[in-house]
Each structure stands twice: as C-alpha cells, then as structure tokens.
Design a protein around this motif. Structure first.
Motif, PDB file in Angstrom:
ATOM      1  N   TYR A   1       0.833  -1.203   0.000  1.00  0.00           N
ATOM      2  CA  TYR A   1       0.000   0.000   0.000  1.00  0.00           C
ATOM      3  C   TYR A   1       0.872   1.260   0.000  1.00  0.00           C
ATOM      4  O   TYR A   1       0.548   2.259  -0.666  1.00  0.00           O
ATOM      5  CB  TYR A   1      -0.922   0.013   1.219  1.00  0.00           C
ATOM      6  CG  TYR A   1      -2.311  -0.497   0.938  1.00  0.00           C
ATOM      7  CD1 TYR A   1      -3.189   0.215   0.114  1.00  0.00           C
ATOM      8  CD2 TYR A   1      -2.768  -1.675   1.512  1.00  0.00           C
ATOM      9  CE1 TYR A   1      -4.463  -0.243  -0.126  1.00  0.00           C
ATOM     10  CE2 TYR A   1      -4.053  -2.148   1.272  1.00  0.00           C
ATOM     11  CZ  TYR A   1      -4.895  -1.419   0.457  1.00  0.00           C
ATOM     12  OH  TYR A   1      -6.168  -1.880   0.204  1.00  0.00           O
ATOM     13  N   GLY A   2       1.968   1.217   0.765  1.00  0.00           N
ATOM     14  CA  GLY A   2       2.851   2.371   0.810  1.00  0.00           C
ATOM     15  C   GLY A   2       3.438   2.698  -0.551  1.00  0.00           C
ATOM     16  O   GLY A   2       3.530   3.870  -0.936  1.00  0.00           O
ATOM     17  N   LEU A   3       3.820   1.666  -1.304  1.00  0.00           N
ATOM     18  CA  LEU A   3       4.372   1.882  -2.639  1.00  0.00           C
ATOM     19  C   LEU A   3       3.311   2.460  -3.574  1.00  0.00           C
ATOM     20  O   LEU A   3       3.587   3.401  -4.342  1.00  0.00           O
ATOM     21  CB  LEU A   3       4.916   0.568  -3.197  1.00  0.00           C
ATOM     22  CG  LEU A   3       6.142  -0.017  -2.482  1.00  0.00           C
ATOM     23  CD1 LEU A   3       6.486  -1.390  -3.047  1.00  0.00           C
ATOM     24  CD2 LEU A   3       7.328   0.931  -2.598  1.00  0.00           C
ATOM     25  N   ALA A   4       2.099   1.895  -3.523  1.00  0.00           N
ATOM     26  CA  ALA A   4       1.026   2.405  -4.379  1.00  0.00           C
ATOM     27  C   ALA A   4       0.661   3.839  -4.002  1.00  0.00           C
ATOM     28  O   ALA A   4       0.400   4.680  -4.873  1.00  0.00           O
ATOM     29  CB  ALA A   4      -0.200   1.500  -4.271  1.00  0.00           C
ATOM     30  N   PHE A   5       0.661   4.123  -2.700  1.00  0.00           N
ATOM     31  CA  PHE A   5       0.337   5.477  -2.259  1.00  0.00           C
ATOM     32  C   PHE A   5       1.424   6.457  -2.703  1.00  0.00           C
ATOM     33  O   PHE A   5       1.131   7.605  -3.055  1.00  0.00           O
ATOM     34  CB  PHE A   5       0.189   5.513  -0.738  1.00  0.00           C
ATOM     35  CG  PHE A   5      -0.090   6.886  -0.203  1.00  0.00           C
ATOM     36  CD1 PHE A   5      -1.350   7.447  -0.316  1.00  0.00           C
ATOM     37  CD2 PHE A   5       0.918   7.626   0.411  1.00  0.00           C
ATOM     38  CE1 PHE A   5      -1.609   8.718   0.167  1.00  0.00           C
ATOM     39  CE2 PHE A   5       0.669   8.894   0.902  1.00  0.00           C
ATOM     40  CZ  PHE A   5      -0.602   9.447   0.772  1.00  0.00           C
ATOM     41  N   ALA A   6       2.674   6.017  -2.674  1.00  0.00           N
ATOM     42  CA  ALA A   6       3.765   6.897  -3.107  1.00  0.00           C
ATOM     43  C   ALA A   6       3.589   7.298  -4.569  1.00  0.00           C
ATOM     44  O   ALA A   6       3.830   8.455  -4.939  1.00  0.00           O
ATOM     45  CB  ALA A   6       5.112   6.194  -2.907  1.00  0.00           C
ATOM     46  N   VAL A   7       3.162   6.353  -5.402  1.00  0.00           N
ATOM     47  CA  VAL A   7       2.917   6.670  -6.814  1.00  0.00           C
ATOM     48  C   VAL A   7       1.762   7.657  -6.931  1.00  0.00           C
ATOM     49  O   VAL A   7       1.826   8.630  -7.701  1.00  0.00           O
ATOM     50  CB  VAL A   7       2.613   5.387  -7.611  1.00  0.00           C
ATOM     51  CG1 VAL A   7       2.220   5.731  -9.043  1.00  0.00           C
ATOM     52  CG2 VAL A   7       3.822   4.464  -7.601  1.00  0.00           C
ATOM     53  N   THR A   8       0.697   7.427  -6.153  1.00  0.00           N
ATOM     54  CA  THR A   8      -0.444   8.334  -6.187  1.00  0.00           C
ATOM     55  C   THR A   8      -0.064   9.722  -5.693  1.00  0.00           C
ATOM     56  O   THR A   8      -0.477  10.742  -6.253  1.00  0.00           O
ATOM     57  CB  THR A   8      -1.595   7.780  -5.323  1.00  0.00           C
ATOM     58  OG1 THR A   8      -1.935   6.471  -5.776  1.00  0.00           O
ATOM     59  CG2 THR A   8      -2.822   8.669  -5.408  1.00  0.00           C
ATOM     60  N   ALA A   9       0.722   9.763  -4.618  1.00  0.00           N
ATOM     61  CA  ALA A   9       1.131  11.048  -4.051  1.00  0.00           C
ATOM     62  C   ALA A   9       2.042  11.826  -4.983  1.00  0.00           C
ATOM     63  O   ALA A   9       2.202  13.045  -4.828  1.00  0.00           O
ATOM     64  CB  ALA A   9       1.830  10.822  -2.712  1.00  0.00           C
ATOM     65  N   ALA A  10       2.648  11.135  -5.948  1.00  0.00           N
ATOM     66  CA  ALA A  10       3.495  11.824  -6.913  1.00  0.00           C
ATOM     67  C   ALA A  10       2.680  12.612  -7.937  1.00  0.00           C
ATOM     68  O   ALA A  10       3.233  13.423  -8.683  1.00  0.00           O
ATOM     69  CB  ALA A  10       4.396  10.816  -7.637  1.00  0.00           C
ATOM     70  N   MET A  11       1.367  12.385  -7.962  1.00  0.00           N
ATOM     71  CA  MET A  11       0.498  13.127  -8.876  1.00  0.00           C
ATOM     72  C   MET A  11       0.211  14.502  -8.282  1.00  0.00           C
ATOM     73  O   MET A  11      -0.317  14.607  -7.177  1.00  0.00           O
ATOM     74  CB  MET A  11      -0.819  12.370  -9.097  1.00  0.00           C
ATOM     75  CG  MET A  11      -0.652  10.967  -9.631  1.00  0.00           C
ATOM     76  SD  MET A  11      -2.259  10.130  -9.788  1.00  0.00           S
ATOM     77  CE  MET A  11      -1.714   8.476 -10.241  1.00  0.00           C
ATOM     78  N   PRO A  12       0.525  15.580  -8.993  1.00  0.00           N
ATOM     79  CA  PRO A  12       0.310  16.934  -8.453  1.00  0.00           C
ATOM     80  C   PRO A  12      -1.115  17.201  -7.960  1.00  0.00           C
ATOM     81  O   PRO A  12      -1.275  17.878  -6.937  1.00  0.00           O
ATOM     82  CB  PRO A  12       0.676  17.837  -9.642  1.00  0.00           C
ATOM     83  CG  PRO A  12       1.660  17.036 -10.425  1.00  0.00           C
ATOM     84  CD  PRO A  12       1.193  15.609 -10.299  1.00  0.00           C
ATOM     85  N   PRO A  13      -2.180  16.697  -8.622  1.00  0.00           N
ATOM     86  CA  PRO A  13      -3.529  16.991  -8.129  1.00  0.00           C
ATOM     87  C   PRO A  13      -3.773  16.539  -6.691  1.00  0.00           C
ATOM     88  O   PRO A  13      -4.618  17.107  -6.001  1.00  0.00           O
ATOM     89  CB  PRO A  13      -4.439  16.230  -9.106  1.00  0.00           C
ATOM     90  CG  PRO A  13      -3.644  16.126 -10.351  1.00  0.00           C
ATOM     91  CD  PRO A  13      -2.230  15.954  -9.900  1.00  0.00           C
ATOM     92  N   PHE A  14      -3.030  15.528  -6.234  1.00  0.00           N
ATOM     93  CA  PHE A  14      -3.251  15.026  -4.878  1.00  0.00           C
ATOM     94  C   PHE A  14      -2.873  16.064  -3.829  1.00  0.00           C
ATOM     95  O   PHE A  14      -3.405  16.059  -2.715  1.00  0.00           O
ATOM     96  CB  PHE A  14      -2.438  13.743  -4.667  1.00  0.00           C
ATOM     97  CG  PHE A  14      -2.792  13.007  -3.400  1.00  0.00           C
ATOM     98  CD1 PHE A  14      -3.969  12.288  -3.294  1.00  0.00           C
ATOM     99  CD2 PHE A  14      -1.940  13.028  -2.311  1.00  0.00           C
ATOM    100  CE1 PHE A  14      -4.301  11.616  -2.128  1.00  0.00           C
ATOM    101  CE2 PHE A  14      -2.253  12.351  -1.131  1.00  0.00           C
ATOM    102  CZ  PHE A  14      -3.436  11.640  -1.051  1.00  0.00           C
TER     103      PHE A  14
END
Length: 261
Positions: free
Chosen positions: A22-35
């Motif tokens: 989950y941490g890895l997937a969240f890191a990818v999501t958090a790399a998206m500027p809209p987040f």
C-alpha cells in the motif's frame, strides 16, 4: 462467524507486506500533483466536497490493485496449510467460516486504504480549517469506495478457486486497467459503465456535479451500460456492486458446502 472475522482481520492487518505494498502504491499516487493541490485555497483549490471527491478518485486509481492482490491468497490459505479437516470438525459450518473470513480479510485489507484517504482529509482540515471535509470524506468512502471494495473482495475470494493465486493476481491487474482505468474510446471496455468499480457514478451523480462524461459523448462499445450520471444511476451502481458481491459469495458458499460434504 464472529470468531473467524476477528481471526481473519487480525491476521491480515498485521501483514507487513500489506502495508509495504500500500505504501508503494500510495507513493505513486502522491506523486500526482492533483493530490497535493486540493487545499491551496478556494481561489485556486477546491472546496471540501470537491476535494474529498478528487482525493477518492485519485486513490481509487491504484490502491484497489493492492487490495485485490493482497486478498488473493486468503481463500486457499486453509487448504495450503492443511487445516481444512480440523476446521470442518469445529461446531460451525463452512458458510459461517467463509463469510467471517471474507468480512474480516476485506475489512483489514481496507484499513490502509482508509488511513491514506482519511489522512488526506485531515490534512485538508488542517490546511483549510474546514471540518466539514471529514463529513464529506466519510460520505465518499462509504458510498463510493466501500461498495466497490466489497465487489473486488468477493472477486478476489472467488478467483483463486478457479486459478492459482499468482495467476489470479496477473489477471486481476489486467482486469483493473482494462475494466476501470482505460477510457471508453480507446478499446471495448466496461470502464465508465455501471460495472466500473471505481465509484465515479456515485461521486459524479450523487456527491458532486458531473466531471466525467458518462452517457453522452462519442459512440463506444457498451454505451448502453453508460447511463448519464444522476442520483438514480448512483444508487443503481451501488445496487449492482452489492448484487455482484452477493452472487459471488453465494457461489462460494455453495462450493464450500459441497466440498465439506
């Protein structure tokens, strides 16, 4: 059933690999500027109801992949450990054990998802001083995320009974991108239909003005499954997710009963 739920929940939520993935997937999501632009002020950012819908939409792009894959080894675990005969001798039945294991494992696997989502909501509250964001986050999580997770959990429990867990994980990843993330104009897909598990029908039709072009638009395959977003289609989507979950769980219980006899 309650005892099985507690055991399945405790065992799953303590898995180190669950939190790492989950941490890895969240890191990818958090790399998206809209987040990180949800709470930049209302002139440039979004109001609470908008921000929580956007956060839910971003998190449901990749985190359900982890959710489904981490559940894939749960249904066959008792068989692999060769404890099925011992469980069959206990004063309960296969249906109660299956439902307890399903509910417990799914609830535990959703905990990191909830932590990521409500953590973002709390950050919004701190940055904007808008406590209503927590209300909108709860509404979004309950109405637009939980039904999809219930369906994906039932799918993850049913699939490994047909194919090995590793094969199921590969197929699940392919299904997720094909059936939920690929735009409808690129190829024949059930993405953006009432069978899409991302919850956009609820967010667009019930919790926020439409932001995804469901219904009208360039012709595509399966358009008859893409009614325009509205409160009615939002309720329809929730019903479809619950119905699909119920059907798969019924078939699982039937299989478990036959195996036990």
């Amino acid at each position: 059933m309650i005892a099985t739920f507690r055991y399945a929940f405790g065992m799953q939520v303590r898995r180190r690999s669950l939190w790492i993935m989950y941490g890895l997937a969240f890191a990818v999501t958090a790399a998206m500027p809209p987040f990180w632009t949800l709470d930049m002020g209302y002139d440039d950012g979004q109001e609470p109801w908008q921000g929580m819908a956007t956060a839910a939409r971003l998190l449901t792009s990749l985190l359900p992949l982890v959710y489904g894959c981490m559940l894939a080894d749960r249904p066959v675990r008792d068989r692999v450990l060769r404890v099925e005969p011992i469980l069959a001798a206990t004063p309960t039945n296969s249906t109660a054990r299956l439902m307890g294991a399903y509910a417990g494992a799914c609830a535990a696997t959703a905990v990191p998802f909830a932590v990521a989502y409500f953590g973002r909501a709390l950050l919004f509250v701190v940055m904007e001083g808008q406590p209503s964001a927590l209300w909108w986050a709860t509404l979004n999580f309950t109405a637009s995320i939980v039904p999809g997770l219930a369906f994906l959990g039932a799918l993850a429990f049913a699939g490994p009974l047909l194919v090995p867990p590793m094969v199921f994980r590969v197929l699940f990843v392919a299904y997720w991108f094909w059936g939920n993330l690929i735009p409808k104009g690129m190829m024949p897909t059930i993405s953006q239909t009432i069978f899409d598990a991302t919850g956009d029908y609820v967010r667009n039709g019930l919790l926020a003005p439409p932001t995804v072009d469901y219904g009208p638009g360039p012709p595509a395959v399966f358009d008859f499954l893409r009614p325009a977003s509205s409160p009615g289609t939002a309720v329809l989507w929730i019903g479809v997710m619950i119905a699909l979950s119920a059907v798969m769980l019924f078939l699982l219980c039937l299989h478990a009963s036959r195996s036990e006899s």
